[in-house]
Design a protein around this motif. Structure first.
Motif, short mmCIF file in Angstrom:
data_model
loop_
_atom_site.label_atom_id
_atom_site.label_comp_id
_atom_site.label_asym_id
_atom_site.label_seq_id
_atom_site.Cartn_x
_atom_site.Cartn_y
_atom_site.Cartn_z
N THR A 34 -73.67 24.64 -15.68
CA THR A 34 -72.67 25.64 -16.03
C THR A 34 -72.26 25.34 -17.47
OG1 THR A 34 -71.87 25.78 -13.76
CG2 THR A 34 -70.39 26.58 -15.49
N THR A 36 -70.35 25.28 -20.91
CA THR A 36 -68.96 25.44 -21.35
C THR A 36 -68.85 25.61 -22.86
OG1 THR A 36 -68.67 23.04 -21.41
CG2 THR A 36 -68.00 24.18 -19.39
N SER A 37 -69.88 25.17 -23.60
CA SER A 37 -69.85 25.27 -25.05
C SER A 37 -71.28 25.25 -25.59
CB SER A 37 -69.05 24.11 -25.63
OG SER A 37 -69.04 24.14 -27.03
N GLY A 47 -71.65 21.21 -20.82
CA GLY A 47 -71.44 21.93 -19.58
C GLY A 47 -71.14 20.99 -18.45
N THR A 48 -71.15 21.53 -17.24
CA THR A 48 -70.89 20.74 -16.05
C THR A 48 -72.00 20.95 -15.03
OG1 THR A 48 -69.55 22.50 -15.06
CG2 THR A 48 -68.37 20.82 -16.34
#
Length: 82
Positions: A34, A36-37, A47-48
C-alpha cells in the motif's frame, strides 16, 4: 480469518530503478504494497505491507533496496540525562 487476527502492517522504504518506476510500482502494488509516498525522480517510495509479504517485495525486479521504517522516541527535555 477475522480482521483482528491479521498481522499489523509495517512501514517500508524502497529504492527502485527510476527508469522503470511506474512498472516497478505496479508490480509492488500487486505484491501487496500500500503506497503512502512516491518520489519517481529519485526512484524511492514508501508504503505499508504485512511483515510476511516483505520477501515478495524484495523479489520484484527493479527493487534496488528495501528498508523497514524505524521509530525513534526521545525522552522529554525535562527528563534526567541518562
Amino acid at each position: 480469518m477475522s480482521k483482528s487476527s491479521q498481522p499489523a502492517p509495517v512501514g517500508v522504504i524502497l529504492a527502485v530503478d527510476p527508469a522503470r518506476f511506474a512498472e516497478v510500482l505496479m508490480a509492488l502494488q500487486q505484491a501487496g504494497l500500500t503506497v503512502t509516498s512516491e518520489q519517481p525522480i529519485l526512484g524511492t517510495l514508501s508504503g505499508t505491507i504485512t511483515k510476511d509479504r516483505i520477501p515478495a517485495l524484495e523479489a520484484v525486479d527493479g527493487v534496488e533496496s528495501l528498508n523497514r521504517e524505524r521509530t525513534i522516541e526521545l525522552p522529554p527535555p525535562e527528563s534526567p540525562i541518562q
